[in-house]
Design a protein around this motif. Structure first.
Motif, mmCIF file in Angstrom:
data_model
loop_
_atom_site.group_PDB
_atom_site.id
_atom_site.type_symbol
_atom_site.label_atom_id
_atom_site.label_comp_id
_atom_site.label_asym_id
_atom_site.label_seq_id
_atom_site.Cartn_x
_atom_site.Cartn_y
_atom_site.Cartn_z
ATOM 1 N N THR A 132 0.808 -1.227 0.000
ATOM 2 C CA THR A 132 0.000 0.000 0.000
ATOM 3 C C THR A 132 0.838 1.273 0.000
ATOM 4 O OG1 THR A 132 -0.155 -0.080 2.426
ATOM 5 C CG2 THR A 132 -1.953 -1.086 1.175
ATOM 6 N N ASP A 159 -3.952 -4.118 4.281
ATOM 7 C CA ASP A 159 -3.398 -3.286 5.349
ATOM 8 C C ASP A 159 -2.666 -4.108 6.402
ATOM 9 O OD1 ASP A 159 -5.714 -4.483 6.274
ATOM 10 O OD2 ASP A 159 -6.640 -2.638 7.011
ATOM 11 N N ASN A 168 -7.763 -6.398 5.557
ATOM 12 C CA ASN A 168 -8.790 -6.155 4.547
ATOM 13 C C ASN A 168 -8.448 -6.835 3.223
ATOM 14 O OD1 ASN A 168 -6.741 -4.611 3.455
ATOM 15 N ND2 ASN A 168 -7.852 -2.669 3.504
ATOM 16 N N TYR A 192 -10.276 -1.540 -2.970
ATOM 17 C CA TYR A 192 -9.765 -1.342 -1.613
ATOM 18 C C TYR A 192 -10.916 -1.052 -0.664
ATOM 19 C CZ TYR A 192 -6.183 -0.460 1.870
ATOM 20 O OH TYR A 192 -5.363 -0.567 2.976
ATOM 21 N N ASN A 194 -11.455 0.454 2.975
ATOM 22 C CA ASN A 194 -10.970 1.121 4.180
ATOM 23 C C ASN A 194 -11.719 0.615 5.397
ATOM 24 O OD1 ASN A 194 -9.057 2.778 2.930
ATOM 25 N ND2 ASN A 194 -10.560 4.377 2.506
ATOM 26 N N ARG A 195 -11.100 0.764 6.537
ATOM 27 C CA ARG A 195 -11.735 0.373 7.789
ATOM 28 C C ARG A 195 -13.046 1.149 7.971
ATOM 29 N NH1 ARG A 195 -9.402 -2.103 12.510
ATOM 30 N NH2 ARG A 195 -7.527 -2.271 11.255
ATOM 31 N N ASP A 197 -15.694 0.981 6.141
ATOM 32 C CA ASP A 197 -16.255 1.444 4.878
ATOM 33 C C ASP A 197 -16.593 0.239 4.018
ATOM 34 O OD1 ASP A 197 -17.098 3.101 2.878
ATOM 35 O OD2 ASP A 197 -15.167 4.062 2.512
ATOM 36 N N SER A 210 -1.305 6.903 0.342
ATOM 37 C CA SER A 210 -1.922 6.102 1.397
ATOM 38 C C SER A 210 -1.930 6.884 2.705
ATOM 39 C CB SER A 210 -1.184 4.773 1.586
ATOM 40 O OG SER A 210 0.148 4.994 1.990
ATOM 41 N N ARG A 211 -3.014 6.739 3.456
ATOM 42 C CA ARG A 211 -3.167 7.505 4.688
ATOM 43 C C ARG A 211 -2.128 7.116 5.716
ATOM 44 N NH1 ARG A 211 -9.405 6.782 5.148
ATOM 45 N NH2 ARG A 211 -8.781 5.124 6.560
ATOM 46 N N ASP A 214 -2.998 4.144 9.253
ATOM 47 C CA ASP A 214 -3.825 2.969 8.964
ATOM 48 C C ASP A 214 -3.737 2.513 7.511
ATOM 49 O OD1 ASP A 214 -5.336 4.829 7.579
ATOM 50 O OD2 ASP A 214 -7.239 4.313 8.529
ATOM 51 N N GLY A 216 -5.030 3.639 4.822
ATOM 52 C CA GLY A 216 -6.243 3.750 4.024
ATOM 53 C C GLY A 216 -5.987 4.374 2.665
ATOM 54 N N ASN A 218 -7.722 6.475 -0.654
ATOM 55 C CA ASN A 218 -8.833 7.327 -1.070
ATOM 56 C C ASN A 218 -8.584 7.870 -2.464
ATOM 57 O OD1 ASN A 218 -10.587 7.688 1.508
ATOM 58 N ND2 ASN A 218 -8.512 8.074 2.216
#
Length: 369
Positions: A132, A159, A168, A192, A194-195, A197, A210-211, A214, A216, A218
């Motif tokens: 990721t 993740d 995930n 993908y 996300n937690r 979601d 990537s965030r 975590d 994530g 977007n």
């Protein structure tokens, strides 16, 4: 009965969430759980109802999804088989195995060449496993290079290692398979989840970095290709509209640096470095595409090819009125994608007008409205 009760309740803390999801997975091995909604994905093996499913060519590149725990260390290459693809995979190849923080553009080209070979060999659908950390860069490169292909290519990541109940990765695999089986989308995409979601199918050319923390993923402005609904089916939200441009390595291959704006930037030093190296700069501005346009700011980059990204077309702040004329502001595109596109433009086009025309072409849905 107990599984249904769990799926209808609203979790009030992370501990309950982890317990509920773990319990429900044990009850139904073909389900995906997101925020207490059960996505029943059904079978993913070879045939579903009367529909003949596409065979999968698997390209493994490493990343968390191909890793497992070695004590407290996550080590790549320890997972070489994915049960989610049982009965679907016809070929497996591994051009390299790295954690994605170690990716570079040389490896990206190797991956692209590998994908091209599989397409030329007649692959029906391709899944690429990847980490990721640099997924957005790989996705942008492949999405731009392979715009116009007639098969679906899904870049699947995770993740946490698949052995971790909180991973995930399985959701992402199943989202990829649903999109392959229930739509006719062609090109490169990133499934993908996300937690907290639902699973989303992202255009490869719209991903943000990537965030932090975590991992994530977007898309810019939340504009995605599709998603998995609560019944476990794929819903197409925006259809791919490719305008492929032939790429070759006939350009100058100019060095391109990518920087994010911040209050402590030394614009004079940045300009000096870029001029000495004859490097172009892609600058990701603040959320409106704004940037420091005072005498201590971006004006110190004069003499450098500068591309400013991160903004939307339309309204601009007053600082934009002082924007130097040598800065090319390109709006409505994810910063990582513009950086990748600028690199490709210098590598693939000798003529400046052709290079700029390529930058302004909406190759694979990278420009959003």
């Amino acid at each position: 009965m107990l599984a249904k009760a769990f799926s209808r309740r609203i979790a009030t803390c992370g501990t309950y969430l982890r317990f509920a999801n773990k319990f429900l997975r044990q009850q139904n091995k073909n389900a995906v759980f997101v925020c207490r909604v059960r996505y029943n994905m059904g079978s993913t093996k070879g045939k579903r109802g009367t529909e003949i499913m596409k065979k999968i060519t698997l390209i493994m590149c490493g990343g968390t999804i191909s890793s497992d725990y070695d004590g407290s260390i996550v080590r790549p290459g320890k997972v070489t088989h994915f049960k989610e693809l049982d009965g679907r995979t016809v070929k497996v190849t591994a051009p390299f195995c790295v954690l994605s923080e170690n990716m570079n553009f040389s490896l990206l080209k190797n991956l692209g060449d590998c994908l091209q070979s599989e397409i030329d060999a007649g692959a029906e659908a391709v899944i690429i496993t990847h980490g990721t950390d640099t997924l957005a860069y790989t996705a942008a490169y492949l999405g731009l290079r392979f715009a116009g292909i007639r098969i679906p290519v899904m870049i699947v990541s995770a993740d946490y290692p698949l052995s971790n109940v909180e991973s995930n990765g399985r959701n992402n695999f199943l989202c990829a398979l649903r999109a392959i089986d229930e739509s006719d989308v062609c090109g490169v995409f990133v499934p993908y989840c996300n937690r907290f979601d639902r699973p989303l199918l992202h255009f490869s050319t719209r991903l943000l970095s990537s965030r932090d923390f975590d991992g994530g993923m977007n898309s810019a402005m939340g504009k995605v290709c599709g998603f998995i609904d609560p019944s476990g089916h794929f819903v197409l939200q925006e259809y791919p509209d490719p305008h492929p441009v032939a790429l070759s390595e006939s350009g100058k291959g100019k060095e391109v640096q990518f920087v994010y704006a911040n209050p402590g930037m030394d614009w004079k030093a940045l300009g000096k470095m870029a001029r000495e190296k004859d490097a172009a700069l892609v600058v990701a501005g603040y959320h409106t595409g704004s940037i420091n346009t005072t005498e201590s700011g971006i004006c110190n980059l004069e003499g450098v090819d500068v591309y400013l990204t991160g903004g939307l077309s339309g309204e601009k702040y007053a600082s934009h009125e002082a924007m130097p004329s040598f800065v090319r502001s390109i709006d409505n595109i994810a910063p990582i994608t513009l950086y990748t596109k600028v690199r490709l433009s210098y590598a693939c086009f000798k003529d400046e007008s052709a290079r700029l025309a390529y930058l302004n072409t909406n190759v694979f849905n990278e420009f959003f409205k």
